[in-house]
Scaffold this active site. Structure first.
Site, PDB file in Angstrom:
ATOM      1  CB  ILE A   1      -0.976  -0.028   1.201  1.00 15.35           C
ATOM      2  CG1 ILE A   1      -1.921  -1.237   1.069  1.00 15.35           C
ATOM      3  CG2 ILE A   1      -1.790   1.270   1.273  1.00 15.35           C
ATOM      4  CD1 ILE A   1      -2.810  -1.493   2.291  1.00 15.35           C
TER       5      ILE A   1
ATOM      6  NE  ARG B   1      -5.460  -3.214  11.908  1.00 15.87           N
ATOM      7  CZ  ARG B   1      -5.918  -3.283  10.649  1.00 15.87           C
ATOM      8  NH1 ARG B   1      -6.121  -2.178   9.954  1.00 15.87           N
ATOM      9  NH2 ARG B   1      -6.186  -4.448  10.102  1.00 15.87           N
TER      10      ARG B   1
ATOM     11  CD  GLU C   1     -10.698   1.019  14.027  1.00 18.61           C
ATOM     12  OE1 GLU C   1     -10.042   2.034  13.735  1.00 18.61           O
ATOM     13  OE2 GLU C   1     -10.949   0.106  13.218  1.00 18.61           O
TER      14      GLU C   1
ATOM     15  CG  HIS D   1     -10.954   0.791   9.795  1.00 16.48           C
ATOM     16  ND1 HIS D   1     -10.349   0.119  10.820  1.00 16.48           N
ATOM     17  CD2 HIS D   1     -10.362   0.315   8.661  1.00 16.48           C
ATOM     18  CE1 HIS D   1      -9.444  -0.729  10.358  1.00 16.48           C
ATOM     19  NE2 HIS D   1      -9.437  -0.628   9.030  1.00 16.48           N
TER      20      HIS D   1
HETATM   21  C1  8YV Z   1     -10.898  -3.936   6.804  1.00 11.88           C
HETATM   22  C2  8YV Z   1      -8.397  -3.454   7.149  1.00 11.88           C
HETATM   23  O1  8YV Z   1     -11.968  -3.075   6.559  1.00 11.88           O
HETATM   24  O2  8YV Z   1      -7.787  -5.160   5.656  1.00 11.88           O
HETATM   25  C3  8YV Z   1      -7.528  -4.559   6.689  1.00 11.88           C
HETATM   26  O3  8YV Z   1      -6.534  -4.847   7.392  1.00 11.88           O
HETATM   27  O4  8YV Z   1      -8.072  -2.778   8.067  1.00 11.88           O
HETATM   28  C4  8YV Z   1      -9.684  -3.154   6.442  1.00 11.88           C
HETATM   29  O5  8YV Z   1      -9.521  -3.323   5.085  1.00 11.88           O
HETATM   30  C5  8YV Z   1     -11.137  -4.517   8.134  1.00 11.88           C
HETATM   31  O6  8YV Z   1     -10.056  -5.005   8.822  1.00 11.88           O
HETATM   32  C6  8YV Z   1     -12.223  -5.586   7.966  1.00 11.88           C
HETATM   33  O7  8YV Z   1     -11.828  -6.849   8.189  1.00 11.88           O
END
Ligand code: 8YV
Length: 327
Positions: free
Chosen positions: A160, A242, A271, A289
């Site tokens: 990312i 996070r 959260e 999020h």
């Molecule tokens: C999700 C995220 O929305 O993929 C991840 O690690 O933080 C987000 O894409 C979330 O964790 C749902 O499982």
């Protein structure tokens, strides 16, 4: 109920085709409520299950694993897996899978959107307009920071982070700098036009700092008072990884005292509870999020998690395992 089928839990609401697919293979217990299961409910619903389809809201701890000895596979619909004790899973030979790649570009889009909204004070502007407080024009009215041509600092340069670097460099002519546990190969650095800096130097040089590193005991509060003190007073900070990466009280104090200009947060330490100290500040953009929240990407994540679960329990190679050594 089919006595011959393996029992699995789908722990959160999921797309219909995913529930259908898993039901074709397994005896499915589906929690389709809006609220996540509590830790006690999760433990109870996992009794006798060999597989679990979970999301970032279900914590898989060593204690839970000890209470669910039949569990063989945990497939999370998320790229992050700090909610899963991976070492404990590996020790018990429980396969863990996540959903990398399918959300990279979508999450990078949100990161960039949040960076721009933060730099250009879009949250403040929208609130002011909706509150009927837009009265006139002034030379410095909602004057924020430029994005194009400035220095983009990326802390954490995985998939990312690199997708954000490409947006910054090729879309906005930014000067890209990064810090990561391991340095990228020279040809990747050259392709991204990304300079490797120490963490402190990155904090000093960034006009816009974006956090994209995994959360762990080592990265907990990696942005706190001392780190914020190194940043430019005109800088913006964006966190799409996070919440626990940032000491939110320290950030609120820095924003209040204009030691940095603004922040954009998509993730929070407690959260969905948000630290009240953040909520009261004007120079912050807050989103709930939603980094991966587009319909195509959420479908791709859910389907990949389901494919992992089917493969894991039918003897096929799972597409994206985190601890393939247990196979
Ligand atoms: C999700 C995220 O929305 O993929 C991840 O690690 O933080 C987000 O894409 C979330 O964790 C749902 O499982």
């Amino acid at each position: 109920m089919d006595a011959l089928k393996l029992k699995v839990l789908i722990a959160r609401r999921a797309p219909a085709d995913v529930v259908e697919k898993l039901s074709a293979h397994f005896d499915v217990d589906f929690h389709d409520g809006e609220a996540p299961l509590s830790a006690d409910e999760l433990r109870a619903r996992l009794q006798g299950k060999v597989g679990a389809y979970i999301t970032g809201t279900e914590r898989i701890t060593a204690e839970l694993l000890a209470a669910c000895p039949e569990l063989r596979a945990v497939c999370t619909m998320s790229v992050g897996y700090n909610h899963i004790d991976l070492a404990a899973c590996t020790a018990r030979r429980v396969l863990v899978t996540n959903t990398p790649d399918v959300l990279t570009e979508t999450t990078a889009d949100l990161g960039f959107a949040l960076l721009m909204a933060t730099a250009r004070r879009m949250g403040e502007g929208e609130r002011l307009l909706r509150d009927g407080l837009w009265k006139s024009w002034a030379w410095d009215f909602l004057a924020g920071a430029d994005v194009h041509g400035t220095t983009l600092g990326i802390l954490g340069m995985g998939r990312i982070g690199q997708a954000i670097a490409r947006r910054g460099r090729f879309g906005f002519g930014m000067n890209v700098a990064y810090h990561n546990r391991s340095r990228l190969p020279a040809d990747t650095e050259a392709e991204l036009g990304a300079r490797y800096l120490s963490k402190d130097e990155l904090l000093r040089q960034a006009d816009h700092l974006i956090l994209v590193l995994p959360y762990s005991a080592e990265s907990h509060h990696c942005i706190a008072t001392a780190e914020l003190a190194l940043m430019k007073p005109t800088a913006t900070l964006v966190n799409i990884a996070r919440g626990g990466l940032v000491d939110e009280d320290a950030l609120a104090a820095a924003l209040r005292e204009h030691r940095i200009a603004a922040a954009g947060l998509d993730v929070f330490e407690g959260e969905p509870r948000v630290n009240p100290a953040l909520l009261s500040l004007p120079n912050i953009v807050l989103t709930p999020h939603i980094g991966s929240a587009t319909m195509p990407t959420r479908l791709a994540m859910a389907r990949l998690a389901a494919d992992n679960l089917v493969a894991a329990l039918t003897g096929a190679p799972p597409p994206t395992p985190l601890n393939p050594e247990v196979l």
